[in-house]
Structure formats: structure tokens, C-alpha cells
Scaffold this motif. Structure first.
Motif, PDB file in Angstrom:
ATOM      1  N   LEU A 136       0.815  -1.224   0.000  1.00 47.10           N
ATOM      2  CA  LEU A 136       0.000   0.000   0.000  1.00 47.10           C
ATOM      3  C   LEU A 136       0.846   1.271   0.000  1.00 47.10           C
ATOM      4  O   LEU A 136       0.313   2.367   0.213  1.00 47.10           O
ATOM      5  CB  LEU A 136      -0.930  -0.009   1.217  1.00 47.10           C
ATOM      6  N   ALA A 137       2.136   1.160  -0.259  1.00 43.22           N
ATOM      7  CA  ALA A 137       3.047   2.313  -0.185  1.00 43.22           C
ATOM      8  C   ALA A 137       2.658   3.449  -1.127  1.00 43.22           C
ATOM      9  O   ALA A 137       2.988   4.601  -0.866  1.00 43.22           O
ATOM     10  CB  ALA A 137       4.484   1.874  -0.461  1.00 43.22           C
ATOM     11  N   ASP A 140      -1.457   7.337   0.609  1.00 45.45           N
ATOM     12  CA  ASP A 140      -1.185   7.987   1.894  1.00 45.45           C
ATOM     13  C   ASP A 140      -2.015   7.308   2.981  1.00 45.45           C
ATOM     14  O   ASP A 140      -2.839   6.430   2.704  1.00 45.45           O
ATOM     15  CB  ASP A 140      -1.435   9.501   1.827  1.00 45.45           C
ATOM     16  N   ALA A 141      -1.784   7.685   4.233  1.00 45.49           N
ATOM     17  CA  ALA A 141      -2.426   7.015   5.373  1.00 45.49           C
ATOM     18  C   ALA A 141      -3.952   7.061   5.291  1.00 45.49           C
ATOM     19  O   ALA A 141      -4.630   6.069   5.585  1.00 45.49           O
ATOM     20  CB  ALA A 141      -1.940   7.627   6.687  1.00 45.49           C
ATOM     21  N   ALA A 142      -4.503   8.192   4.896  1.00 45.74           N
ATOM     22  CA  ALA A 142      -5.963   8.313   4.802  1.00 45.74           C
ATOM     23  C   ALA A 142      -6.518   7.389   3.716  1.00 45.74           C
ATOM     24  O   ALA A 142      -7.550   6.739   3.913  1.00 45.74           O
ATOM     25  CB  ALA A 142      -6.365   9.763   4.530  1.00 45.74           C
ATOM     26  N   ARG A 148      -8.968   0.024   3.156  1.00 43.11           N
ATOM     27  CA  ARG A 148      -9.246  -1.098   4.062  1.00 43.11           C
ATOM     28  C   ARG A 148     -10.720  -1.114   4.481  1.00 43.11           C
ATOM     29  O   ARG A 148     -11.361  -2.163   4.490  1.00 43.11           O
ATOM     30  CB  ARG A 148      -8.352  -1.025   5.289  1.00 43.11           C
ATOM     31  N   ALA A 149     -11.247   0.055   4.830  1.00 47.29           N
ATOM     32  CA  ALA A 149     -12.647   0.141   5.276  1.00 47.29           C
ATOM     33  C   ALA A 149     -13.600  -0.227   4.145  1.00 47.29           C
ATOM     34  O   ALA A 149     -14.567  -0.964   4.356  1.00 47.29           O
ATOM     35  CB  ALA A 149     -12.944   1.539   5.805  1.00 47.29           C
ATOM     36  N   LEU A 150     -13.336   0.268   2.946  1.00 47.57           N
ATOM     37  CA  LEU A 150     -14.208  -0.036   1.811  1.00 47.57           C
ATOM     38  C   LEU A 150     -14.136  -1.510   1.430  1.00 47.57           C
ATOM     39  O   LEU A 150     -15.171  -2.135   1.157  1.00 47.57           O
ATOM     40  CB  LEU A 150     -13.837   0.842   0.614  1.00 47.57           C
ATOM     41  N   LEU A 151     -12.936  -2.088   1.420  1.00 48.05           N
ATOM     42  CA  LEU A 151     -12.816  -3.505   1.093  1.00 48.05           C
ATOM     43  C   LEU A 151     -13.508  -4.379   2.135  1.00 48.05           C
ATOM     44  O   LEU A 151     -14.175  -5.360   1.794  1.00 48.05           O
ATOM     45  CB  LEU A 151     -11.342  -3.900   0.960  1.00 48.05           C
ATOM     46  N   ARG A 152     -13.360  -4.012   3.415  1.00 47.72           N
ATOM     47  CA  ARG A 152     -14.024  -4.766   4.482  1.00 47.72           C
ATOM     48  C   ARG A 152     -15.543  -4.694   4.297  1.00 47.72           C
ATOM     49  O   ARG A 152     -16.237  -5.712   4.372  1.00 47.72           O
ATOM     50  CB  ARG A 152     -13.602  -4.198   5.842  1.00 47.72           C
TER      51      ARG A 152
END
Length: 190
Positions: A136-137, A140-142, A148-152
Motif C-alpha cells: 500500500l506504499a 497515503d495514510a488516509a 481497508r474500510a471499503l474492502l471490508r
């Protein structure tokens, strides 16, 4: 905030994929590239654990959950019971888990991580986090948190609409679909 080099790399990648290239807008292509990279990195991170990434999942369940029976672990992780037996045998031979009599029903055995198994799991999890950060480099952090939230959320939705009871069967389905999509006779593939 991404560094200038990350931004330049992302811009070049975005423009290369989108600049007249139909792949840039193809969700399947993007998911496939990310999935392949993740599978390779996860396998490398878990290579020291028998059963690789699947063995790591069994070890994590044995280390973090209330001790469960082999059958309960197979059901929870979606692993065929026969495959689970071999996985646990290999993990036990490596000294990472042990089978203990279930105090509630001595006919059953609980699968419990050993101290060596907990140490091995901690090492695999460190390597896996490093691999995920590498993967995921370009974000950015956001954006990482949002992805991650959308994939979950998507996984929960898809899982409820089309549940997969056996992860081994899901992998088999993926391999079968990929094989069917390959041009040429089966002997020429791979």
C-alpha cells in the motif's frame, strides 16, 4: 502526505494505466494485480509456518480465540475437515500447536497454540504488516484506511449475498475460473 517520488510514481502509474489503456478503468485488472501481489507477499511472510498463509490463520485462531475443537476451527475458517486435519498435524509436528482434551467433552480435542507457536505467529504478523505496508506504499495514510474500510465493507456485503462456507472451495473456484479463461489447451497453460 505522499512524498514527491510517491506522487510522481502514482501519477505516472495512473496516467500510464488510464492514458488510452482500457486496463486503467478495469476493476478486475486492478483487483487481480493487487491480489497477486498480496498473495505472493503473504506467502513469503508466512513461509516458515506449515501450510503458509492458511496455516497462519489456523495458528492465529489457536493463539487468540478461546480454544476450539478441530471441527469448530475448520467450520470457522472455511477449511475442509480433512485439509484441517493435515494442517493441524503439520503445525503440531512443528511444535506450534498442540491438541488437548476438551474439558467439556473429553472425546474432542482443543487446538491450542504453544509458546513457540505464539512467537512464530508474532514474527509472521510483523512480516505480514511490513508486506501490507509495502503493497500500500503508493497510498497515503488516509487512502490506506479508506481502502481497508471499503474492502471490508464490500467483503461483508458480498459474503452475505454469496456466502462461501469453505475457503478451500473458494480457492478452487478461483483457480477453475482462471484456468477456463486461459487461451489454448490445458496442457499449454501454466
Amino acid at each position: 502526505m505522499p512524498s514527491a517520488s510517491q506522487h510522481d510514481h502514482a501519477s505516472a502509474t495512473d496516467s500510464g494505466a488510464a492514458g488510452g489503456d482500457a486496463l486503467g478503468a478495469d476493476l478486475g485488472w486492478a483487483l487481480g494485480v493487487a491480489y497477486r501481489a498480496y498473495v505472493k507477499m503473504a506467502a513469503d511472510a508466512a513461509a516458515a509456518v506449515p501450510g503458509s498463509h492458511r496455516g497462519r490463520q489456523v495458528l492465529a485462531a489457536a493463539a487468540h480465540d478461546v480454544p476450539g475443537t478441530q471441527r469448530a476451527l475448520a467450520r470457522r475458517l472455511g477449511v475442509d475437515r480433512t485439509a484441517m486435519t493435515y494442517l493441524i498435524d503439520d503445525l503440531a509436528t512443528a511444535g506450534l500447536v498442540e491438541r488437548r482434551p476438551d474439558p467439556a467433552d473429553r472425546r474432542n480435542r482443543q487446538v491450542v497454540a504453544t509458546d513457540a507457536g505464539r512467537r512464530a505467529l508474532a514474527g509472521v504478523d510483523r512480516r505480514l504488516r511490513t508486506a501490507e505496508e509495502h503493497l500500500l506504499a503508493g497510498l497515503d495514510a488516509a487512502d490506506r484506511a479508506a481502502l481497508r474500510a471499503l474492502l471490508r465493507r464490500l467483503a461483508v456485503y458480498i459474503g452475505s449475498a454469496d456466502p462461501v462456507a469453505d475457503a478451500c472451495q473458494a480457492v478452487s473456484d478461483i483457480e477453475e475460473a482462471e484456468s477456463a479463461a486461459m487461451p489454448g489447451p490445458p496442457s499449454a497453460r501454466g
